[in-house]
Motif scaffolding. Structure first.
Motif, PDB file in Angstrom:
ATOM      1  N   LYS A 257       0.831  -1.201   0.000  1.00 20.07           N
ATOM      2  CA  LYS A 257       0.000   0.000   0.000  1.00 20.07           C
ATOM      3  C   LYS A 257       0.868   1.254   0.000  1.00 20.07           C
ATOM      4  O   LYS A 257       0.612   2.221  -0.718  1.00 20.07           O
ATOM      5  N   LYS A 263      -2.464   5.745  -4.665  1.00 16.92           N
ATOM      6  CA  LYS A 263      -3.656   5.242  -4.002  1.00 16.92           C
ATOM      7  C   LYS A 263      -3.940   5.977  -2.697  1.00 16.92           C
ATOM      8  O   LYS A 263      -4.861   5.655  -1.989  1.00 16.92           O
ATOM      9  N   GLU A 265      -5.247   8.870  -0.205  1.00 15.39           N
ATOM     10  CA  GLU A 265      -6.399   9.761  -0.290  1.00 15.39           C
ATOM     11  C   GLU A 265      -5.916  11.136  -0.744  1.00 15.39           C
ATOM     12  O   GLU A 265      -5.026  11.745  -0.138  1.00 15.39           O
ATOM     13  N   ASP A 860     -21.895  -1.371   4.518  1.00 15.79           N
ATOM     14  CA  ASP A 860     -21.280  -1.175   3.201  1.00 15.79           C
ATOM     15  C   ASP A 860     -20.394   0.066   3.133  1.00 15.79           C
ATOM     16  O   ASP A 860     -19.407   0.085   2.413  1.00 15.79           O
ATOM     17  N   TYR A 861     -20.776   1.126   3.870  1.00 13.96           N
ATOM     18  CA  TYR A 861     -20.031   2.389   3.790  1.00 13.96           C
ATOM     19  C   TYR A 861     -19.715   2.889   5.202  1.00 13.96           C
ATOM     20  O   TYR A 861     -20.243   3.913   5.642  1.00 13.96           O
ATOM     21  N   ILE A 865     -19.151   7.514   1.643  1.00 15.03           N
ATOM     22  CA  ILE A 865     -18.710   7.299   0.266  1.00 15.03           C
ATOM     23  C   ILE A 865     -17.683   8.376  -0.075  1.00 15.03           C
ATOM     24  O   ILE A 865     -17.968   9.570   0.061  1.00 15.03           O
ATOM     25  N   CYS A 868     -15.479  10.630  -5.591  1.00 16.16           N
ATOM     26  CA  CYS A 868     -14.897   9.934  -6.743  1.00 16.16           C
ATOM     27  C   CYS A 868     -14.835  10.816  -7.985  1.00 16.16           C
ATOM     28  O   CYS A 868     -13.962  10.632  -8.834  1.00 16.16           O
ATOM     29  N   ASP A 890     -19.358  -1.660  -7.126  1.00 14.33           N
ATOM     30  CA  ASP A 890     -18.527  -1.494  -5.938  1.00 14.33           C
ATOM     31  C   ASP A 890     -17.912  -0.099  -5.994  1.00 14.33           C
ATOM     32  O   ASP A 890     -17.177   0.233  -6.929  1.00 14.33           O
ATOM     33  N   ASN A 892     -15.581   1.114  -4.386  1.00 13.18           N
ATOM     34  CA  ASN A 892     -14.106   1.086  -4.353  1.00 13.18           C
ATOM     35  C   ASN A 892     -13.517   1.031  -5.758  1.00 13.18           C
ATOM     36  O   ASN A 892     -12.441   1.563  -6.012  1.00 13.18           O
ATOM     37  N   ARG A 893     -14.213   0.367  -6.673  1.00 10.68           N
ATOM     38  CA  ARG A 893     -13.706   0.308  -8.042  1.00 10.68           C
ATOM     39  C   ARG A 893     -13.826   1.683  -8.702  1.00 10.68           C
ATOM     40  O   ARG A 893     -12.939   2.088  -9.464  1.00 10.68           O
ATOM     41  N   LEU A 895     -13.636   4.479  -7.117  1.00 10.35           N
ATOM     42  CA  LEU A 895     -12.538   5.252  -6.521  1.00 10.35           C
ATOM     43  C   LEU A 895     -11.215   4.937  -7.213  1.00 10.35           C
ATOM     44  O   LEU A 895     -10.369   5.815  -7.395  1.00 10.35           O
ATOM     45  N   GLY A 896     -11.054   3.680  -7.635  1.00  6.11           N
ATOM     46  CA  GLY A 896      -9.838   3.300  -8.357  1.00  6.11           C
ATOM     47  C   GLY A 896      -9.669   4.088  -9.638  1.00  6.11           C
ATOM     48  O   GLY A 896      -8.537   4.433 -10.029  1.00  6.11           O
TER      49      GLY A 896
END
Length: 1221
Positions: A257, A263, A265, A860-861, A865, A868, A890, A892-893, A895-896
């Motif tokens: 990481k 990656k 924030e 879930d969160y 959230i 993004c 998802d 998170n994806r 955010l990716g």
């Protein structure tokens, strides 16, 4: 181990039986206050964890907990042991299940009735007998396949429910959750969702603490599961080794990481330069250090809109033919009383993506002009703009506009005059709460596995569903009776017959006989009909023609009376006292009791069934006989089916064709009447004639109905029909409104002013493409096709692209009650968990559902959230369509893809710095002939990306587009090309040759960025515009002012793809990765080593020489020396094979501590040899082949093979190191 575990299970069950037999054991809080719970001292022992969790659910009577053995006087056989009161012989419970059941019973966590308690017992048995043994096996390195088989059973059971039994946590959930070790989250998403919900409950947290989800999936270690005895030294050593490995694994992940700074924030950077609305954004100031959605997305959309970039008239005259054609699509008009969710976002990100260089028109819906709907409409418009939708706002339409209302009226009148629309009394879906018929799409089908209590609006208590009630009808003039069964016992008050199959031998003697209704004393015929299933129940079926769709057809065939027993509010009518005026579900209880009192009740049993629920009111939908307007669909459905069969209309993807043909070939007439206050009022009038020669008409008689554009026109039509003067005619307009799908069905041409001829209608109709969700293929798409063909003679569009339905990360349908409905603005801008909770509180959810939804959001969160941005959301939605029918979204994806935007940002900033302030791009993108091998390769990859995108756009293959663009930018341009050309720019000023090479490289870089941004622009409009505006133009005077109107790259323009260059570079990258792998093996972080590449032939050696600078740069080598097979390699090299053509020799001598490395390798060699010896001993045992499962034998053989290979590598490495000493 399994044997000992099973004996413990038996002890638990015996103990519970003892508890039930001895009635002196009373379950009450006073006794529990004095209770003592003895558990094992091992914190992860399942047998202790389960009762500890159960005790947490009744904190007021939680027992005292001790981790010592219970006193010998209690004769307790095992732990856990619960001692009640003074600890007499009748006050001791032993075993995990018995103790847990007792404690859960106190906390009311064992099910609400006998059925649920039985289901709880099934899951307790499942946990102990199926899940626990395989969890133990996995802990001891046995096969995971059996665990996955068991977990998939659990996953399937959890698919439709939040908890295992009922609507809250029971001891079943506690037992199964505490039995889990680990699983593959992708394979068991429902288990993951349920497990996360359980372990985040405060009661679980109090016992387990924070349970983290590992990368492998769910993770709870219960290593001392079945043994209460102290562990041996060998066991403790093994566990310590496991913990050490796990810690190293976690440390490695943390290091990974940290090794990926993109990656992290990213901070929020805002655009603070004052820019009037609609004016161009400042692009002179330098770019911020990092990408921030708030900065990038500011000001652009209002400028695009003011400049008219989204209008088809921009830059051309629409009356003149465009050689590239016309592209028109209208987006689905969302419910004006709601707002867009991520499903709508999926549709609205793509008008920009589906259009390129043709005359483009994409039409949005328009808000209404009053009250709450205006407020919601404004929000929808705001959402569409935030999503970057490229829509022609000047042509925005709302279905209640005068223009569209006139078209709706005209469509109804034309179809009515032609006889396609007619009046009939039939069964409709009726909502008693809304007092209206509702469409099929508004009916949710709630599946029940058996008896279930459901909330119904207007009832204080929940109503029972999922049971089959059997009762008897007496045969007239006979002692016989016919037994029938129903799930809606109250409807028997409207029965008018009993049906049996004509071939059923049991009822042949009853032909012509009648049965007696017990409450109305009416006689009902026994009819013989093929629709009856002889094998179901008694083979006899009650017939209620006015309240069941199948019974309706039977009633028509046998000319039975149709008795309507429900009014529009759900009160009983046309029934005898005492049922008259009762509410329908109160009558359900009353009828059942009355049948029992008469002795005609037989039995009640669980019955799996589907209950129709109104999606808007949550009321139970009733089939109700009502006079309504219908559209005859037989001919229109055939035309719509033929259009697809003949290829005139294309449906993408084609796996939806089966559904299309099934619906169109078996289409039923369409009910278009709705009893609502909002909508287009039906332009039909009931006629009363004041003339004795004309009989008075009935509502269902279509002869007495006329339609008209005005009352005067309708009056004139009626007077002509009945051959009387207009003053004899009295009209009453139908108070109903049209189904919203009727106005939506003519939307593709009503928006252009149909039925009036005009330029827009001639140019833009028919449209090009319709994109929508596959779930409304019939409700909207089919009706647009039918109405378009019928009213205009043309298909409304040439192609239909059906995208997936958006679901949450766990695969669940988005539902307010689950808390998983996501506003796209929340993904774009980010929102805290508290903000999500606040949105729930503002909704109209029931308080219990709201609390359940809050738990879902928390699961879930947990941190809300993250922000993004629009571009990341758009890119993700396009990339996700590869999942087929459904999208498991998802966050998170998404955010990716924001991090991907940051990569773009840094690449462009680096390039701009490299290009310099005085750089001037060539007038045209073309090869100069001076390009280096790196330049030729990246231009070849760019050309390949253009070709892939070009073909994929034509096929609506959005995942291929996103993948090819992502790979080009990230893995080819950033990871390879930008790194390989850094030495070129560092030596740019050395001599004229270097300057010329750097100049060519700059032109290549510019081409890659300019074309790469254009490729990406439809998917990520904001970040590409921001970066594109910073680049110099090839032809400043004539180039378009914005990237959103720049032509999309085409393969004919960028035809530089070279298979030879791609093949050579692929080989070179294999060599580079091999060198990097060697460096990692020997922990060479900063030191650069010489690299000798031994090639199998002179051709390969020549290629390596040609790419030596690229290899040296990308592999961080000091020097790269190609050698042929007969040339010697220096001593002290680490060796690895890159391919059959090249062996990598990395010179390590002098760079590492050889003695230390040899010592480490010898230790590793010793460990490997011990493992192999132990494994060989196991495999050499005489009973190994017979007793050990085949799968385990295969695994052992594979382990031995892998260990042997690893040992050979270790020996080879030791030899190489010894040569250096």
């Amino acid at each position: 181990m399994q044997c000992r575990h099973r004996s413990n299970c038996t002890t638990s069950l015996v103990s519970l039986s003892f508890q039930r037999r001895n009635k002196s054991i009373k379950i009450n809080s006073k006794l529990s206050l004095m209770a003592t719970l003895y558990v094992t001292h091992h914190p992860d022992d399942f047998r202790s964890l389960l009762p500890l969790i159960a005790a947490e659910f009744n904190p007021s009577s939680r027992p005292r907990v001790l981790t010592e053995n219970p006193p010998g006087s209690l004769n307790a056989r095992c732990r856990p042991t619960l001692v009640l009161g003074t600890g007499g012989p009748d006050s001791v419970l032993c075993g995990s299940t018995a103790v847990s059941w007792y404690l859960a019973f106190q906390g009311k966590r064992v099910g609400s009735d006998l059925k649920q308690q039985s289901q709880v017992w099934q899951w307790l048995s499942f946990a102990e007998n199926e899940l626990m043994p395989v969890s133990c096996a996995v802990l001891h390195q046995s096969s995971r396949a059996e665990l996955m088989r068991v977990l998939k059973v659990l996953d399937q059971a959890l698919a439709p429910r939040t908890y295992l039994v009922g609507e809250s946590i029971t001891v079943a959930d506690m037992a199964v959750a505490a039995s889990l070790e680990q699983s593959d989250r992708k394979a068991v998403t429902n288990v993951t969702r349920w497990f996360t919900t359980c372990i985040n409950q405060p009661q679980f947290l109090n016992v387990l603490g924070e349970v983290k989800l590992s990368l492998a999936g769910l993770m709870l270690s219960f290593q001392n599961l079945v043994s209460g005895a102290p562990k041996t030294e060998a066991q403790l050593k093994k566990e310590a080794k496991k913990r050490e490995k796990l810690e190293k694994f976690q440390q490695k992940k943390e290091m990974e990481k940290k090794a990926k700074p993109e990656k992290k924030e990213l901070g929020v950077i805002t655009y603070n330069i004052q820019t009037p609305l609609g004016e161009k954004k400042d692009v002179v100031s330098s770019l911020p250090d990092s990408y921030s959605p708030q900065y990038v997305e500011a000001a652009w959309y209002s400028w695009w809109e003011k400049q008219g970039f989204f209008k088809p008239e921009y830059g051309r005259n629409i009356s003149e033919e465009n050689p590239k054609g016309v592209f028109m699509m209208c987006i689905p008009p969302p419910n004006v009383t709601g707002s867009l969710h991520l499903g709508h976002a999926l549709t609205n990100v793509r008008p920009r993506c589906g259009t390129r260089d043709a005359t483009m028109l994409a039409l949005p819906p328009r808000r209404s002009g009053n009250g709450r709907t205006s407020e919601k409409g404004d929000r929808i418009y705001h959402q569409l703009r935030k999503l970057g939708s490229s829509l022609d706002w000047d042509r925005a339409c709302f279905t209640m506009d005068d223009k569209l209302s006139y078209a709706v009226q005209e469509a109804f009148i034309r179809l009515h005059e032609e006889g396609v629309i007619y009046r009939s009394k039939r069964l409709v879906n009726w909502s008693c709460t809304l007092n209206s018929a509702i469409s099929d799409i508004e009916v949710d089908k709630k599946e029940l596995t058996g008896r279930t209590l459901l909330p119904v609006p207007g009832y204080k208590e929940k109503v029972e569903f999922g049971v089959l009630v059997s009762f008897a009808y007496k045969v007239v003039d006979s002692d016989e009776e016919v037994v029938v069964a129903t799930t809606r016992i109250e409807t028997m008050l409207g029965d008018t017959a009993v049906a049996v199959h004509p071939a059923d031998p049991r009822y042949q003697h009853l032909k012509g006989k009648m049965v007696l209704h017990p409450f109305s004393d009416s006689k009902m015929p026994i009819v013989f009909d093929d629709f009856v299933d002889m094998s179901f129940g008694t083979g006899a079926v009650k017939i209620t023609p006015a309240h069941d769709h199948n019974d309706y057809e039977v009633g028509v065939r046998h000319n039975l009376p149709f008795i309507n027993i429900l009014d529009e509010s759900g009160l009983l009518i046309n029934v005898p006292p005492p049922f008259l005026g009762m509410k329908r579900f109160e009558a359900r209880k009353a009828v059942l009791q009355a049948l029992k009192d008469r002795g005609q009740f037989k039995e009640t049993k669980d019955n799996p069934m589907v209950v129709p629920v109104c999606s808007r009111s949550k009321d139970i939908v009733e089939p109700l006989l009502k006079p309504q307007w219908y559209v005859s669909c037989t001919d229109m459905g055939k035309q719509a089916a033929d259009a697809v069969r003949e290829g005139r209309l294309k449906i993408i993807p084609d796996h939806h064709l089966k559904t299309w043909f099934n619906w169109m070939d078996n289409i039923r007439d369409w009910c278009i009447s709705r009893q609502l206050w909002w909508g287009h009022r039906i332009p039909a009038y009931f006629v009363t004639v004041d003339d004795p020669s004309v009989n008075q008409g009935e509502d269902i008689d279509g002869h007495y109905w006329v339609s008209g554009r005005s009352e005067e026109e309708a009056r004139a039509k009626a007077a002509k029909r009945f051959n009387v003067s207009t003053d004899k005619i009295t009209l009453k307009q139908d108070e109903d409104v049209l189904d919203t799908w009727f106005s939506s069905g003519i939307f593709p041409f009503s928006i252009f002013g149909w039925p009036n001829e005009n330029q827009d209608l001639n140019v833009f109709y028919p449209g090009t493409l319709l994109e929508t969700g596959h779930d409304i293929l019939f409700f909207w798409v089919a009706r647009m096709v039918m109405m378009g063909l019928k009213l205009t003679g043309k298909l409304p569009f040439k192609e239909v692209y059906l995208h997936a339905v958006v679901r949450d990360a766990h695969g669940r349908k988005m539902s307010k009650s689950l808390g998983n409905v996501i506003d796209p603005l929340d993904v774009i801008s980010g929102i805290s968990l508290e903000g999500l909770h606040a949105q729930l509180m503002e909704s109209n959810l029931d308080p219990l559902e709201a609390e359940k939804a809050k738990q879902g959001q928390k699961s879930d969160y947990p941190s809300g959230i993250p922000e993004c941005g629009t571009d990341a959301l758009r890119f993700a939605l396009c990339a996700y369509t590869s999942q087929g029918r459904d999208i498991n979204l998802d966050v998170n994806r998404i955010l990716g893809y924001r991090f991907f935007c940051n990569k773009l940002w840094n690449a462009v900033k680096f390039t701009m710095k490299t290009l310099g302030d005085n750089f001037v791009p060539s007038a045209k993108a073309q090869l100069s002939g001076e390009e280096s091998v790196s330049d030729r390769w990246i231009l070849s990859r760019l050309s390949a990306a253009v070709s892939l995108c070009d073909a994929a756009f034509k096929a609506y293959d959005f995942p291929t587009i996103t993948t090819s663009i992502y790979n080009f930018w990230l893995y080819e341009l950033c990871d390879v090309y930008l790194e390989s050309v850094k030495p070129v720019f560092s030596k740019a000023e050395d001599d004229s040759v270097s300057q010329q090479q750097a100049g060519v490289c700059r032109q290549t870089l510019y081409t890659c960025l300019e074309v790469g941004l254009r490729l990406l622009s439809p998917l990520m409009p904001f970040v590409t515009e921001e970066l594109y505006q910073r680049l110099p133009r090839r032809q400043p005077e004539s180039d378009p002012p914005s990237i959103c109107i720049t032509s999309y790259p085409e393969r004919e323009e960028f035809c530089w793809n070279s298979e030879e260059v791609d093949r050579d570079m692929e080989f070179i990258m294999t060599v580079v990765k091999t060198i990097r792998s060697l460096r990692a093996d020997y922990n060479l972080v900063k030191a650069r080593a010489d690299c000798y590449l031994q090639c199998s032939d002179s051709e390969t050696a020549s290629m390596v020489q040609k790419y030596s600078l690229q290899i040296e740069t990308l592999s961080y080598s000091q020097a790269v020396v190609p050698l042929t097979s007969n040339q010697a390699v220096p001593q002290g090299c680490a060796v690895a094979i890159a391919s059959d053509r090249c062996t990598v020799n990395l010179l390590l001598k002098g760079l590492i501590d050889v003695e230390k490395e040899v010592s480490k390798l010898k230790t590793k060699k010793s460990d490997l040899e011990k493992q192999m010896e132990k494994l060989r001993e196991k495999m050499m045992k005489s009973d190994y082949v017979k007793k050990v499962p085949v799968k385990v034998q295969e695994q052992d053989a594979e382990k031995l093979r892998q260990s042997q290979t690893e040992l050979e590598k270790v020996n080879e490495a030791i030899e190489n190191f010894l040569k250096m000493m």
